[in-house]
Design a protein around this motif. Structure first.
Motif, short mmCIF file in Angstrom:
data_model
loop_
_atom_site.label_atom_id
_atom_site.label_comp_id
_atom_site.label_asym_id
_atom_site.label_seq_id
_atom_site.Cartn_x
_atom_site.Cartn_y
_atom_site.Cartn_z
N UNK A 60 -11.80 -5.53 -9.22
CA UNK A 60 -13.15 -5.61 -9.76
C UNK A 60 -13.21 -5.11 -11.19
N UNK A 61 -12.54 -3.99 -11.42
CA UNK A 61 -12.53 -3.44 -12.78
C UNK A 61 -11.77 -4.35 -13.73
N UNK B 12 -15.33 -0.23 -4.68
CA UNK B 12 -15.60 -0.64 -6.05
C UNK B 12 -16.97 -0.16 -6.48
N UNK C 284 -7.49 1.45 -1.87
CA UNK C 284 -7.20 2.34 -2.99
C UNK C 284 -7.92 3.67 -2.88
N UNK D 275 -5.70 -8.49 -12.22
CA UNK D 275 -5.00 -7.25 -12.58
C UNK D 275 -3.94 -7.51 -13.64
N UNK E 213 -2.97 -2.33 -10.60
CA UNK E 213 -3.11 -2.29 -9.16
C UNK E 213 -2.70 -0.98 -8.52
N UNK E 214 -2.48 0.05 -9.33
CA UNK E 214 -2.14 1.33 -8.73
C UNK E 214 -3.38 2.13 -8.41
N UNK E 215 -4.54 1.50 -8.56
CA UNK E 215 -5.78 2.18 -8.20
C UNK E 215 -6.49 2.77 -9.39
N UNK E 216 -5.80 2.86 -10.51
CA UNK E 216 -6.44 3.43 -11.68
C UNK E 216 -7.27 2.39 -12.41
N UNK E 217 -8.51 2.68 -12.59
CA UNK E 217 -9.36 1.75 -13.31
C UNK E 217 -9.24 1.99 -14.80
N UNK F 257 -11.09 -2.73 -0.41
CA UNK F 257 -9.66 -2.45 -0.42
C UNK F 257 -9.08 -2.18 -1.82
N UNK F 258 -9.58 -2.89 -2.80
CA UNK F 258 -8.84 -2.85 -4.06
C UNK F 258 -9.78 -2.97 -5.26
N UNK F 259 -10.55 -1.90 -5.51
CA UNK F 259 -11.51 -1.92 -6.61
C UNK F 259 -10.88 -2.26 -7.96
N UNK F 260 -9.59 -2.00 -8.13
CA UNK F 260 -8.98 -2.27 -9.43
C UNK F 260 -9.15 -3.74 -9.83
N UNK G 116 1.40 -9.11 1.20
CA UNK G 116 1.94 -7.76 0.99
C UNK G 116 2.29 -7.11 2.32
#
Ligand code: SF4
Lengths: 253, 485
Positions: free
Chosen positions: A19-20, B475, B471, A235, A242-246, A14-17, A217
């Protein structure tokens, strides 16, 4: 220090950001970060739903692929708690696995706990203009004693004001499969959490577990609140919003 | 009590839609939770002050007190048969009669038999959950013995047409003051009033005649004391004293697990129980009742009976659920439970609601008769962390879920879904690909928005909330792309 990142299923999906952001925090603190490629799930959903056999199989898989690292870190109190507390229980009657389970448990950490109590981080890259309220997720709080760690780290973020909400330590109603087995009930509990966090007047709610954050959310948006931001603590600390940009490789964002 | 626990899921919706109930629950929640927290804070502050005054640094905190309480209860449960024998011998020596009941029917049979023996047509009762388990009031009525509840809450439920309690220590917590005012005006035929002391006075007047005319008093028991053969009652209303001392016959009905070895142990548990239950340092009344009326005693019953009830308890001794027998029925677990706080006690469908009820109901009445209860928990452990005797309630609920799985009691779709998921999770490459497809699918459902409003795969999720959209790529896809292999 070689640290393995346990990404968690939800962050991966759902939310790779998150992880980054976690990677950035760990690398900036000087860790040599590895993401073991074969990782899937810690097995907590199997354990919670009563499928002990599947939970044991997955525990063994994780123990195998996360052997040999100095530490294992997850951006989730729930998954870290499962590895720390449940693996030794699940494998208690297997003499050749129990020591390995205990050994992994001893070097597995939830992210904020790791940053504070192992790395003793006193400076984080993030910046945040506004106020946040912190939601304590149940497994991390009551299973691992994670309460002060995220708050201590958030206090280091320039511009951030922490506003405690009433009932911060109360369950948000997520509960994994519970949220779809008893959807209405789960959402009703989430509604109470949303009421509390809105009453805090904070611009954002921050937490350490994506499951809870999706629940909160989802409920906020359904109630028509499009304004309150819902962010993972990683984040905020890493300045990945959290806008998806890593951030770029190496955390040079 | 007619069991409804098999219809839990269906009953939840009604409770959520019940505006009055929701308002009452909100009020009660604040009260119990805040009051317990204040009591614990005060206890710890006092303990620290005492220790400091004595120049020590080993203050007995509330946490340590819980350890002590759990240890006492574990000690009893580990040798329950022995403690029961000691209790029985002491109770007999003090002039009481000890009867054993394997189940609810035997509770009713014993009680009716006692009533017959003493020619009794009316029994006054103080609060007893065992009497709910046994459905005693119905049995007494059928046998020509009029049962009269004298605990204010239980009295309200009785005149409201024998409603079941919705909380183990606050049985009418689901009712508003207005509802009670209407009920009293109707049942007592007096002008309607909403002043609580006035309502209480009215109930007291109605009950007084019963107190004076009943031949038998029936009470529960909070603790049985092995070293004395007596019973301890912890109450907030004077009715318990009347029930146990006015009539000539007193019947104590309680579970076999309620034993404490000594009065010293009672002192420990008495510091835990009221603080955990209502946030009181001590309840208004603590009665220690031992033996029948002695020659020099001005009052008290000439006949004292203990009915010690199993009703499923001994089956918990041998297995993973033994810890549950430590329970002292304080209600803290339900007060702190997000599920109980949201739906109240009736939804659970049997005598015991909340987390302890979700463990006890399937164990006492059959796992297949309460399939939803162990599932209806987020496993947040707010219960376990306040339980005065440290019962690991979430762990017990999880073990019950395991029983459902091993006995193949879960729905086929769930079993199948879990099987597929577990199979995939063992195959990293496939799992990663499935995650990637799933993320794309969710993204497609969101249709460019940041959320999904109706999710057909899990419609229950979107019944009361949206599902935030993923997103994009997973990941691991992005990590591989950015960091290379
Ligand atoms: S389980 Fe614990 S908290 Fe719940 S009623 Fe029993 S003693 Fe009290």
């Amino acid at each position: 220090m070689r640290v393995a990142l346990f990404v968690t299923c939800l962050v991966d999906l759902m939310r790779p950001s998150i992880g980054f952001a976690t990677a950035r925090l760990l690398e900036e603190a000087g860790c040599e970060l590895v993401v073991p490629e074969t990782q899937t799930c810690c097995g907590q959903p199997a354990y919670s739903s009563g499928n002990r056999a599947a939970a044991r199989q997955l525990a063994k898989k994780v123990i195998g692929e996360f052997a040999g690292f100095d530490y294992v870190v997850a951006p989730s109190g729930s998954c870290a708690e499962h590895i720390r507390n449940a693996y030794p229980l699940l494998l208690a009657d297997e003499a050749d696995w129990l020591p390995r389970a205990q050994e992994l448990a001893a070097r597995t950490f939830e992210l904020t706990d790791f940053l504070v109590n192992v790395l003793h981080v006193d400076k984080v890259p993030g910046r945040f203009a506004g106020s946040v309220t912190y939601h304590d997720s149940c497994s991390g709080l009551r299973g691992l004693g994670i309460r002060e760690q995220p708050r201590a780290l958030l206090a280091q973020v320039p511009g951030l004001e922490l506003r405690e909400m009433a009932g911060a330590e109360e369950c948000c109603g997520f509960g994994g499969a519970f949220s779809v087995k008893f959807g209405e009930l789960s959402a009703a509990i989430a509604a109470r959490k949303c009421g509390n966090l809105r009453a805090s007047g904070a611009d954002a709610v921050v937490g350490g577990d994506l499951g809870c954050l999706l629940n909160i959310e989802g409920r906020l948006r359904r109630e028509g609140d499009l304004k309150t931001r819902v962010l993972h603590v990683a984040e905020v600390l890493a300045g990945v919003d959290g806008d998806g940009e890593a951030p770029h490789a190496g955390g040079a964002n | 009590m007619r069991q409804q626990s098999m219809h839990f899921a269906a009953r939840v919706g009604d409770r959520l839609a019940d505006v009055k109930l929701q308002a009452n629950l909100k009020k009660a929640k604040g009260k119990f939770v805040d009051m317990r927290a204040a009591a614990v804070r005060e206890f710890d502050a006092d303990a620290a002050a005492c220790a400091a005054a004595a120049g020590r640094d080993d203050a007995v905190t509330f946490a340590a007190l819980r350890d002590a309480g759990a240890a006492i209860r574990s000690k009893v449960i580990d040798d329950l048969d022995l403690w029961l024998e000691i209790f029985e011998a002491k109770a007999k020596a003090s002039g009481a009669t000890v009867l054993w009941a394997r189940n609810g029917e035997e509770v009713c049979a014993h009680t009716i038999e006692i009533a017959r023996r003493h020619g009794i047509s009316k029994a006054i009762k103080s609060k007893s959950m065992l009497s709910e388990e046994a459905d005693l009031n119905a049995a007494l009525s059928a046998a020509g013995v009029q049962p009269v509840e004298t605990d204010l809450g239980e009295y309200i439920l009785q005149i409201a047409g024998n409603e079941p309690p919705s909380h183990i220590i606050a049985p009418v917590i689901h009712k508003t003051l207005d509802e009670v005012a209407d009920l009293f005006a109707r049942e007592h035929g007096k002008p309607r009033k909403t002043d609580i002391p006035a309502l209480t006075r009215e109930a007291r007047e109605a009950l007084r005649a019963h107190f004076l005319s009943a031949g038998m008093g029936i009470s529960g028991g909070n603790f049985l004391i092995a070293e004395t053969g007596g019973v301890a009652l912890v109450t907030n209303e004077g009715n318990g004293r009347m029930v146990t001392t006015l009539p000539n016959v007193h019947v104590v009905i309680t579970g076999i697990e309620k034993i404490l070895p000594t009065l010293e142990d009672l002192a420990t548990l008495l510091r835990l129980l009221p603080r955990s239950a209502t946030g009181q340092t001590i309840s208004n009344y603590v009665s220690l009742l031992t033996g029948t009326k002695g020659a020099a005693d001005p009052d008290g019953p000439e006949h004292l009976y203990f009915i010690l009830v199993d009703n499923g308890r001994s089956s918990l001794l041998e297995d993973d659920f033994r810890a549950m027998l430590r329970c002292i029925r304080c209600g803290a677990c339900m007060n702190h439970c997000p599920v109980y706080q949201t739906i109240g006690g009736h939804a659970y469908g049997w005598v015991y609601p909340g987390p302890m009820g979700s463990v006890l109901t399937p164990l006492f009445t059959g796992i297949e008769r309460a399939l939803d209860l162990p599932q209806a928990s987020t496993l947040c452990n707010q219960c376990g962390s306040v339980c005065p005797v440290k019962i690991p309630l979430p762990q017990l609920l999880r073990t019950l879920r395991e029983r459902q799985v091993t006995r193949q009691l879960r729905p086929r779709s769930e079993r199948f879904g879990l099987k597929v998921w577990a199979w995939l999770a063992q195959r990293p490459a496939l799992y990663a690909r499935a995650a990637s497809y799933f993320a794309r699918y969710l993204g497609w459902l969101a249709g460019g928005e940041d959320r999904i409003r109706v999710f057909a795969l899990a419609p229950q999720w979107t019944a009361g909330r949206d599902l935030p959209a993923p997103q994009g790529k997973t990941f691991r896809e992005r990590w591989a792309a950015e960091r290379g292999r």
